[in-house]
Design a protein around this motif. Structure first.
Motif, short mmCIF file in Angstrom:
data_model
loop_
_atom_site.label_atom_id
_atom_site.label_comp_id
_atom_site.label_asym_id
_atom_site.label_seq_id
_atom_site.Cartn_x
_atom_site.Cartn_y
_atom_site.Cartn_z
N ARG A 35 0.88 -1.19 0.08
CA ARG A 35 0.20 -0.01 0.04
C ARG A 35 0.96 1.17 0.01
O ARG A 35 2.12 1.19 0.58
CB ARG A 35 -1.04 0.06 1.21
CG ARG A 35 -1.56 -1.04 1.27
CD ARG A 35 -2.88 -1.25 2.57
NE ARG A 35 -2.18 -1.28 3.67
CZ ARG A 35 -2.77 -1.37 4.82
NH1 ARG A 35 -3.99 -1.30 4.90
NH2 ARG A 35 -2.09 -1.41 6.03
N TRP A 36 0.46 2.28 -0.45
CA TRP A 36 0.90 3.62 -0.46
C TRP A 36 -0.10 4.56 0.28
O TRP A 36 -1.13 4.64 0.09
CB TRP A 36 1.06 4.25 -1.98
CG TRP A 36 2.29 3.44 -2.80
CD1 TRP A 36 1.92 2.70 -3.63
CD2 TRP A 36 3.68 3.99 -2.65
NE1 TRP A 36 3.64 2.39 -4.29
CE2 TRP A 36 4.43 3.02 -3.54
CE3 TRP A 36 4.34 4.90 -1.92
CZ2 TRP A 36 5.64 3.27 -3.73
CZ3 TRP A 36 5.74 4.90 -1.93
CH2 TRP A 36 6.32 4.08 -2.94
N LEU A 47 -4.73 6.61 2.89
CA LEU A 47 -4.45 5.70 1.92
C LEU A 47 -4.34 6.17 0.51
O LEU A 47 -5.52 6.97 0.44
CB LEU A 47 -5.24 4.63 2.25
CG LEU A 47 -5.22 3.34 0.96
CD1 LEU A 47 -3.84 2.72 1.20
CD2 LEU A 47 -6.30 2.44 1.14
N VAL A 48 -3.39 5.94 -0.32
CA VAL A 48 -3.42 6.42 -1.77
C VAL A 48 -3.99 5.24 -2.65
O VAL A 48 -4.76 5.45 -3.24
CB VAL A 48 -2.20 6.94 -2.14
CG1 VAL A 48 -2.19 7.37 -3.65
CG2 VAL A 48 -1.52 8.20 -1.22
N ALA A 49 -3.39 4.24 -2.54
CA ALA A 49 -3.33 3.04 -3.47
C ALA A 49 -2.94 1.81 -2.64
O ALA A 49 -2.06 2.01 -1.77
CB ALA A 49 -2.71 3.35 -4.88
N ALA A 50 -3.52 0.68 -3.18
CA ALA A 50 -2.94 -0.63 -2.74
C ALA A 50 -2.88 -1.72 -4.01
O ALA A 50 -3.67 -1.59 -4.76
CB ALA A 50 -3.96 -1.09 -1.59
N ILE A 51 -2.07 -2.58 -3.67
CA ILE A 51 -2.23 -3.65 -4.55
C ILE A 51 -2.01 -5.04 -4.03
O ILE A 51 -1.29 -5.10 -2.99
CB ILE A 51 -1.27 -3.48 -5.73
CG1 ILE A 51 -1.15 -4.47 -6.94
CG2 ILE A 51 0.46 -3.66 -5.08
CD1 ILE A 51 -0.16 -4.01 -7.93
N PHE A 95 4.41 7.16 1.76
CA PHE A 95 4.92 6.08 2.59
C PHE A 95 4.57 4.62 2.01
O PHE A 95 3.33 4.53 1.41
CB PHE A 95 4.19 6.22 3.99
CG PHE A 95 4.58 7.33 4.70
CD1 PHE A 95 3.99 8.24 4.93
CD2 PHE A 95 5.89 6.91 5.63
CE1 PHE A 95 4.32 9.53 5.65
CE2 PHE A 95 6.23 8.33 6.42
CZ PHE A 95 5.44 9.56 6.33
N CYS A 96 5.35 3.72 2.03
CA CYS A 96 5.34 2.47 1.52
C CYS A 96 4.84 1.38 2.74
O CYS A 96 5.40 1.81 3.96
CB CYS A 96 6.51 2.02 0.66
SG CYS A 96 6.49 0.22 0.38
N ASN A 97 3.92 0.80 2.50
CA ASN A 97 3.49 -0.25 3.66
C ASN A 97 3.24 -1.35 3.25
O ASN A 97 2.60 -1.63 1.87
CB ASN A 97 2.27 0.24 4.25
CG ASN A 97 1.58 -0.59 5.10
OD1 ASN A 97 0.68 -1.40 4.65
ND2 ASN A 97 2.04 -0.60 6.47
N ALA A 98 3.73 -2.50 3.89
CA ALA A 98 3.75 -3.91 3.56
C ALA A 98 2.65 -4.69 4.44
O ALA A 98 2.99 -4.44 5.65
CB ALA A 98 4.87 -4.73 3.56
N GLY A 107 7.85 2.09 5.50
CA GLY A 107 9.18 2.55 5.11
C GLY A 107 9.19 4.26 5.90
O GLY A 107 8.04 4.39 6.75
N ARG A 108 10.16 4.90 5.79
CA ARG A 108 10.30 6.09 6.27
C ARG A 108 10.00 7.27 5.44
O ARG A 108 9.60 8.49 5.88
CB ARG A 108 11.80 6.26 6.44
CG ARG A 108 12.30 5.38 7.34
CD ARG A 108 13.89 5.85 7.82
NE ARG A 108 14.40 4.92 8.94
CZ ARG A 108 15.39 5.25 9.51
NH1 ARG A 108 16.14 6.29 9.23
NH2 ARG A 108 16.05 4.43 10.50
N GLY A 109 9.26 6.94 4.30
CA GLY A 109 8.69 8.02 3.47
C GLY A 109 9.63 8.80 2.48
O GLY A 109 10.72 8.97 2.55
N THR A 110 8.79 9.54 1.41
CA THR A 110 9.92 10.37 0.62
C THR A 110 8.60 11.34 0.33
O THR A 110 7.62 11.20 0.02
CB THR A 110 10.05 9.35 -0.73
OG1 THR A 110 10.91 10.20 -1.67
CG2 THR A 110 8.83 8.97 -1.56
#
Length: 116
Positions: A35-36, A47-51, A95-98, A107-110
Motif C-alpha cells: 500500500r501507498w 491511503l492512496v493506493a493498494a495492490i 509512505f510504503c506499507n507492507a 517505510g520512512r517516506g519520501t
C-alpha cells in the motif's frame, strides 16, 4: 530485519509526473498486500493506493483515481506508484506499507512537492 525503502520523490511542476518506488527486504514480498499512504502538511495520513500480493486487484483512493497507477514486481521485491497530472494537493510525504494478517511494516517516506 525488515526494510522498506522509498525513492523517487522530489519536486515536480503542477501537472507533471513522478514515479515512486519502494524496495522491500526481509519479508516474503509476494505474500504481502502493498500500500501507498501519504501525509500532507497538517493532515492525517491517508491511503492512496493498494495492490494485492499477486497484482490481481488494485484499489485507489478517490484523489488518486485516473491519475495514479500502482504496480509491483515480485521478482524485484518492489512496488511502484506512477503519478501523473500532479496537483498542489498531492504535496505530501509518501509512505510504503507492507501488510498481511499479523504483520504491518512501514517505510520512512519520501517527500513529493508539487510546485507552480
Amino acid at each position: 530485519q525488515v526494510q522498506l525503502v522509498e525513492s523517487g520523490g522530489g519536486t515536480v511542476q503542477f501537472g507533471g509526473s513522478l514515479t515512486l518506488s519502494c524496495a522491500a527486504s526481509g519479508i516474503d514480498f509476494s505474500t504481502y498486500v502493498m500500500r501507498w499512504f501519504r501525509r500532507a502538511p497538517g493532515k492525517e495520513r491517508e491511503l492512496v493506493a493498494a495492490i494485492t500480493a499477486t497484482s490481481e486487484f488494485a484499489h485507489y483512493a478517490e484523489p488518486a483515481k485516473g491519475r495514479f497507477t500502482v504496480s509491483r514486481d515480485n521478482d524485484k521485491n518492489t512496488v511502484f506508484l506512477q503519478m501523473s497530472n500532479l496537483k498542489f494537493e498531492d504535496t505530501a510525504v509518501y509512505f510504503c506499507n507492507a501488510w498481511r494478517f499479523g504483520a504491518d511494516f512501514w517505510g520512512r517516506g519520501t517527500q513529493v512537492t508539487v510546485s507552480s
